[in-house]
Design an enzyme around this catalytic site. Structure first.
Site, PDB file in Angstrom:
ATOM      1  N   HIS A   1      -9.828 -10.109  -1.677  1.00 35.09           N
ATOM      2  CA  HIS A   1      -8.487  -9.590  -1.962  1.00 35.09           C
ATOM      3  C   HIS A   1      -8.585  -8.379  -2.878  1.00 35.09           C
ATOM      4  O   HIS A   1      -9.208  -8.434  -3.935  1.00 35.09           O
ATOM      5  CB  HIS A   1      -7.642 -10.687  -2.619  1.00 35.09           C
ATOM      6  CG  HIS A   1      -6.209 -10.330  -2.766  1.00 35.09           C
ATOM      7  ND1 HIS A   1      -5.686  -9.794  -3.916  1.00 35.09           N
ATOM      8  CD2 HIS A   1      -5.175 -10.431  -1.901  1.00 35.09           C
ATOM      9  CE1 HIS A   1      -4.395  -9.582  -3.765  1.00 35.09           C
ATOM     10  NE2 HIS A   1      -4.051  -9.959  -2.553  1.00 35.09           N
TER      11      HIS A   1
ATOM     12  N   ASP B   1       3.996   1.655   0.510  1.00 38.83           N
ATOM     13  CA  ASP B   1       3.124   0.478   0.529  1.00 38.83           C
ATOM     14  C   ASP B   1       3.991  -0.710   0.899  1.00 38.83           C
ATOM     15  O   ASP B   1       4.894  -1.082   0.141  1.00 38.83           O
ATOM     16  CB  ASP B   1       2.469   0.278  -0.839  1.00 38.83           C
ATOM     17  CG  ASP B   1       1.505  -0.907  -0.867  1.00 38.83           C
ATOM     18  OD1 ASP B   1       1.365  -1.586   0.157  1.00 38.83           O
ATOM     19  OD2 ASP B   1       0.895  -1.149  -1.926  1.00 38.83           O
ATOM     20  N   MET B   2       3.733  -1.295   2.049  1.00 37.34           N
ATOM     21  CA  MET B   2       4.623  -2.364   2.502  1.00 37.34           C
ATOM     22  C   MET B   2       3.876  -3.428   3.296  1.00 37.34           C
ATOM     23  O   MET B   2       2.893  -3.142   3.981  1.00 37.34           O
ATOM     24  CB  MET B   2       5.742  -1.782   3.371  1.00 37.34           C
ATOM     25  CG  MET B   2       5.250  -1.078   4.620  1.00 37.34           C
ATOM     26  SD  MET B   2       6.594  -0.449   5.635  1.00 37.34           S
ATOM     27  CE  MET B   2       6.111  -1.096   7.232  1.00 37.34           C
ATOM     28  N   ALA B   3       4.363  -4.642   3.169  1.00 33.18           N
ATOM     29  CA  ALA B   3       3.874  -5.725   4.005  1.00 33.18           C
ATOM     30  C   ALA B   3       4.579  -5.645   5.352  1.00 33.18           C
ATOM     31  O   ALA B   3       5.661  -5.063   5.469  1.00 33.18           O
ATOM     32  CB  ALA B   3       4.165  -7.075   3.347  1.00 33.18           C
TER      33      ALA B   3
ATOM     34  N   LYS C   1       9.455  -5.590  15.851  1.00 34.70           N
ATOM     35  CA  LYS C   1       8.827  -4.376  15.324  1.00 34.70           C
ATOM     36  C   LYS C   1       7.817  -4.708  14.221  1.00 34.70           C
ATOM     37  O   LYS C   1       6.690  -4.194  14.208  1.00 34.70           O
ATOM     38  CB  LYS C   1       9.888  -3.412  14.811  1.00 34.70           C
ATOM     39  CG  LYS C   1      10.780  -2.864  15.913  1.00 34.70           C
ATOM     40  CD  LYS C   1      11.810  -1.886  15.378  1.00 34.70           C
ATOM     41  CE  LYS C   1      12.672  -1.352  16.515  1.00 34.70           C
ATOM     42  NZ  LYS C   1      13.709  -0.394  16.020  1.00 34.70           N
TER      43      LYS C   1
ATOM     44  N   GLY D   1       8.449   4.874  -2.458  1.00 35.10           N
ATOM     45  CA  GLY D   1       7.662   4.768  -3.681  1.00 35.10           C
ATOM     46  C   GLY D   1       8.369   5.259  -4.927  1.00 35.10           C
ATOM     47  O   GLY D   1       7.896   5.023  -6.044  1.00 35.10           O
TER      48      GLY D   1
END
Length: 337
Positions: free
Chosen positions: A119, A177-179, A227, A310
């Site tokens: 991780h 930055d995204m899940a 999506k 961001g």
């Protein structure tokens, strides 16, 4: 639940000491800590120092090597593979992005796979490394299964985050930055530690029903239905199958597993040099124009202005640098007692 406010410098000192006590060399302890506190400063506490206890347990048990022998193998004109030797993912990722940056500076593009990693924390840190070098950065990684695929009833992919970083001349870099899930699972953990309920659309319980109780969460949902599921598929291919690593439900879990067993994760890093496509100054100036014009777009009711990706996290960082970082009691006790 009680919260404790600490300065970012004090938090860094404590984390560095914890890592070093677990056998991590000082240089690596500084890098890993910088990645974690970076997340806390941006308000992304799910990927910050709340993970410290896990890392220390893995280091102590041998599931993460404190002093790995990281090796870089060039595989083509603009490609390399970094073997992390089961070290801290933050250090493996840092070395992989360094390699991607070096390749992009001299050859226009750098694409680097990391294997035998773990991780690595918030991906925003690594794309920001590229942006600070006036390069475009892209990073993606898969995670252990925990998200229900579109049309399915049980989990398959993980939260599978992806991040991009774009430099500008006058403005700070634009960081996305995204899940590919509604949120990262770490955010559910953070809400649990803070005793807060989660939004109903985030996750489902063991029966597949929507829940607002973070302690009853069994699986996450993908953002945007089909999506988000499609994006998770893409991330898994780039960050696992491309490197011959485990995908989907075959990825070893982060929690509830044998801490002595390495997770053997893989990640994908890319840096792009704008000067190989256009003049660098023109690219940076157009980035500024894009940002400025978005800022002047007419805001919707309830909003003061349009923000770029961001920017909310950047504003949070400015605030926390002055006011300090809030830590849940459990995290504070682990680091400071």
């Amino acid at each position: 639940m009680n919260e404790f406010i600490v300065s970012h410098n004090e938090l860094k000192e404590r984390c560095i000491r914890k890592f070093m006590d677990a056998g991590v060399p000082e240089k690596d302890a500084n890098i890993a800590t910088d990645v974690l506190v970076h997340a806390n400063l941006r308000g992304v506490d799910s990927h910050g120092t709340m993970r410290m206890e896990h890392y220390i347990k893995k280091l102590t048990a041998g599931g993460i090597h404190a002093t790995p022998t990281i090796q870089v193998r060039e595989t083509g004109p603009v490609t390399s593979v970094v073997d992390g030797d089961d070290g801290l993912g933050h250090i493996v990722a840092y070395r992989a992005m360094e390699e991607a940056i070096d390749l992009a500076k001299t050859k226009g593009v750098g694409m680097v796979g990391a294997v035998n990693s773990s991780h690595c924390g918030a991906l925003s840190y690594f794309v920001e490394m590229a942006a600070e070098n006036r390069l475009i950065g892209m990073v993606m990684c898969n995670t252990d299964s925990g998200v229900v695929p579109f049309g399915g009833r049980s989990s398959f992919f993980g939260t599978n985050p992806i991040a991009y970083g774009f430099p500008a001349k006058r403005n700070p870099p634009v960081i996305l930055d995204m899940a590919t899930s509604t949120v990262a699972f770490g955010k559910v953990m953070d809400y649990s530690q803070r005793g807060k309920q989660i939004p109903a659309e985030w996750a489902v319980d063991a029966e597949g029903r929507s829940t607002t109780d973070p302690d009853k969460v069994r699986y996450m949902n993908h953002f945007g239905g089909a999506k988000g599921f499609g994006m998770a598929f893409v991330v898994d291919v780039f960050s696992s199958i491309l490197m011959g690593a485990a995908f989907g439900p075959h990825v070893k879990g982060m929690y509830g597993a044998d801490y002595a067993q390495p997770r053997k994760l893989a990640q994908f890093f890319c840096a792009v040099n704008p000067s190989y496509f256009t003049e660098t100054d023109r690219f940076l100036e157009q980035m500024d124009q894009l940002i400025d014009e978005l800022h002047t777009a007419e805001p919707a009711e309830g909003f003061s202005r349009v923000l770029v990706p961001g920017e909310p996290e950047m504003m949070q960082k400015e605030k926390r640098l002055v006011e300090g970082i809030p830590l849940p009691e459990a995290v504070y006790r682990f680091l400071f007692d």
